[in-house]
Scaffold this motif. Sequence first.
Motif, mmCIF file in Angstrom:
data_model
loop_
_atom_site.group_PDB
_atom_site.id
_atom_site.type_symbol
_atom_site.label_atom_id
_atom_site.label_comp_id
_atom_site.label_asym_id
_atom_site.label_seq_id
_atom_site.Cartn_x
_atom_site.Cartn_y
_atom_site.Cartn_z
ATOM 1 N N TYR A 86 93.873 32.960 20.043
ATOM 2 C CA TYR A 86 94.858 31.874 20.118
ATOM 3 C C TYR A 86 96.273 32.305 20.138
ATOM 4 O O TYR A 86 96.965 31.642 21.009
ATOM 5 C CB TYR A 86 94.619 31.001 18.740
ATOM 6 C CG TYR A 86 93.374 30.594 18.160
ATOM 7 C CD1 TYR A 86 92.389 30.001 19.206
ATOM 8 C CD2 TYR A 86 93.253 30.272 16.925
ATOM 9 C CE1 TYR A 86 91.170 29.802 18.667
ATOM 10 C CE2 TYR A 86 91.960 29.905 16.314
ATOM 11 C CZ TYR A 86 90.920 29.566 17.522
ATOM 12 O OH TYR A 86 89.706 29.166 17.196
ATOM 13 N N LYS A 87 96.604 33.456 19.746
ATOM 14 C CA LYS A 87 97.817 34.017 20.057
ATOM 15 C C LYS A 87 98.110 34.414 21.588
ATOM 16 O O LYS A 87 99.014 34.055 22.357
ATOM 17 C CB LYS A 87 98.336 35.338 19.460
ATOM 18 C CG LYS A 87 99.699 36.025 19.540
ATOM 19 C CD LYS A 87 99.592 37.245 18.806
ATOM 20 C CE LYS A 87 100.899 37.857 18.792
ATOM 21 N NZ LYS A 87 101.004 39.247 18.463
ATOM 22 N N LYS A 88 96.926 35.098 22.086
ATOM 23 C CA LYS A 88 96.943 35.292 23.617
ATOM 24 C C LYS A 88 96.905 34.015 24.617
ATOM 25 O O LYS A 88 97.737 33.906 25.530
ATOM 26 C CB LYS A 88 95.573 36.161 23.905
ATOM 27 C CG LYS A 88 95.438 37.358 23.311
ATOM 28 C CD LYS A 88 93.974 37.851 23.843
ATOM 29 C CE LYS A 88 93.865 39.540 23.202
ATOM 30 N NZ LYS A 88 92.778 40.125 23.613
ATOM 31 N N ASP A 89 96.157 33.023 23.839
ATOM 32 C CA ASP A 89 96.339 31.589 24.709
ATOM 33 C C ASP A 89 97.702 31.095 24.738
ATOM 34 O O ASP A 89 98.114 30.365 25.725
ATOM 35 C CB ASP A 89 95.346 30.910 23.998
ATOM 36 C CG ASP A 89 93.777 31.000 24.250
ATOM 37 O OD1 ASP A 89 93.306 31.850 25.187
ATOM 38 O OD2 ASP A 89 93.002 30.582 23.446
ATOM 39 N N LEU A 90 98.373 30.950 23.687
ATOM 40 C CA LEU A 90 99.784 30.732 23.551
ATOM 41 C C LEU A 90 100.801 31.311 24.409
ATOM 42 O O LEU A 90 101.575 30.717 25.135
ATOM 43 C CB LEU A 90 100.297 30.495 22.058
ATOM 44 C CG LEU A 90 99.439 29.641 21.054
ATOM 45 C CD1 LEU A 90 99.824 29.635 19.909
ATOM 46 C CD2 LEU A 90 99.793 27.888 21.725
ATOM 47 N N TYR A 91 100.374 32.418 24.530
ATOM 48 C CA TYR A 91 101.135 33.545 25.435
ATOM 49 C C TYR A 91 101.038 33.067 26.960
ATOM 50 O O TYR A 91 102.053 32.950 27.480
ATOM 51 C CB TYR A 91 100.767 34.974 25.284
ATOM 52 C CG TYR A 91 101.555 35.986 25.956
ATOM 53 C CD1 TYR A 91 102.830 36.308 25.577
ATOM 54 C CD2 TYR A 91 100.999 36.419 27.178
ATOM 55 C CE1 TYR A 91 103.597 37.370 26.491
ATOM 56 C CE2 TYR A 91 101.754 37.380 27.959
ATOM 57 C CZ TYR A 91 102.991 37.626 27.727
ATOM 58 O OH TYR A 91 103.674 38.722 28.389
ATOM 59 N N GLU A 92 99.931 32.794 27.306
ATOM 60 C CA GLU A 92 99.507 32.322 28.481
ATOM 61 C C GLU A 92 100.456 31.125 28.847
ATOM 62 O O GLU A 92 100.839 30.615 30.050
ATOM 63 C CB GLU A 92 98.082 32.097 28.835
ATOM 64 C CG GLU A 92 97.423 33.743 28.805
ATOM 65 C CD GLU A 92 97.559 34.165 30.145
ATOM 66 O OE1 GLU A 92 98.041 33.756 31.052
ATOM 67 O OE2 GLU A 92 97.723 35.489 29.834
ATOM 68 N N ALA A 93 100.862 30.101 27.806
ATOM 69 C CA ALA A 93 101.376 28.928 27.707
ATOM 70 C C ALA A 93 102.862 29.253 27.668
ATOM 71 O O ALA A 93 103.775 28.233 27.513
ATOM 72 C CB ALA A 93 100.931 27.977 26.995
ATOM 73 N N ASP A 94 103.437 30.507 27.836
ATOM 74 C CA ASP A 94 105.019 30.860 27.610
ATOM 75 C C ASP A 94 105.309 30.585 26.136
ATOM 76 O O ASP A 94 106.466 30.045 25.675
ATOM 77 C CB ASP A 94 105.683 30.147 28.771
ATOM 78 C CG ASP A 94 105.644 30.556 30.133
ATOM 79 O OD1 ASP A 94 105.242 31.710 30.258
ATOM 80 O OD2 ASP A 94 105.683 29.914 30.919
#
Length: 317
Positions: free
Chosen positions: A39-47
């Motif tokens: 989820y941390k990676k997913d949020l990173y993709e969303a800036d």
Amino acid sequence: MGRVSNALKMYMLLQERKIMTVKEIAEILEVSNKMVYEYKKDLYEADIYIGTKLGRNGGYYLENTLNLKGINITEEEVEALKMANEAIKSGNYHYAIEFEILSSKILNAKKHFEEIPYYNKDILKPIEIKEKEKQIWTHINKAIIEENKIKINYSSINHDKNQPNIKTRIIHPYGIFDYEGAIYLYGYCELRKDIRFFKFSRINKYEILKDKFKINIKYDLKEIINKSFGIYDDEPIDLKLKIHYPMSQIVKERQYSLNQNIRDIDENTIYFEAKLKGYREIKSWVMSMGSLVEVIEPVKLKEDILEEVNKIRNLYE
């Protein structure tokens, strides 16, 4: 709950708590520690950048926050935003999630805004009630976010005179909303096996339980409110009234229900018909019109009003 929903919920949790361990997030979301990393990676993709603080009191925290220094937001405006966010969360509104994210960013942008006072628009409400509601509001909002059941001792005004009116109930808290200056919790009641409303000022005692719940009932709060005269969710009645001037004109100018039907009998009198919930408030509303209204149906309402009129007469004789 899907991956996107969990990532969004993780973001909201970090907005609320500022810093959390991976284990804490995983327990609330009911997933593995590995999924929290995903989820941390997913949020990173969303800036949305999540930092890691090491040590005993460490954990995940949000790195990128909004700088509000130059736009002069006042405390009153921040309070208004927070309460607007709660009101929007209570109903089915377009862009509700987006608004919640936006308001969370603003409310958590600076330490100055971290401790925002509970706000209630009813300025005449006694201080002790406001303080009580502030405490309940804070704890129950946390229970809603984390999906914890709550146990309350509740004083109901809809009760049998021969039975104690304080009952212990286990509630699955779904949301909080404001109605005419009063704050209400709504959720699934294990005692009644249905959705119920609970007024904050009538909650005598409460406890946040460790037991979790899932929302498994389709429930449209907005639809219920539109079908009710107020917030009472009891059995609907077929209300038929004959209303005389000037109350007839006042009633014609208002929307009491989406299913109401009003037709003119003559230039001074109208026939009002609607299927409504909220018997107590309906009765109070009809009685407030005095001799300018005549109840056609239901017969029970006629009898109850007549009984109330006799009680009033006895008081003054």
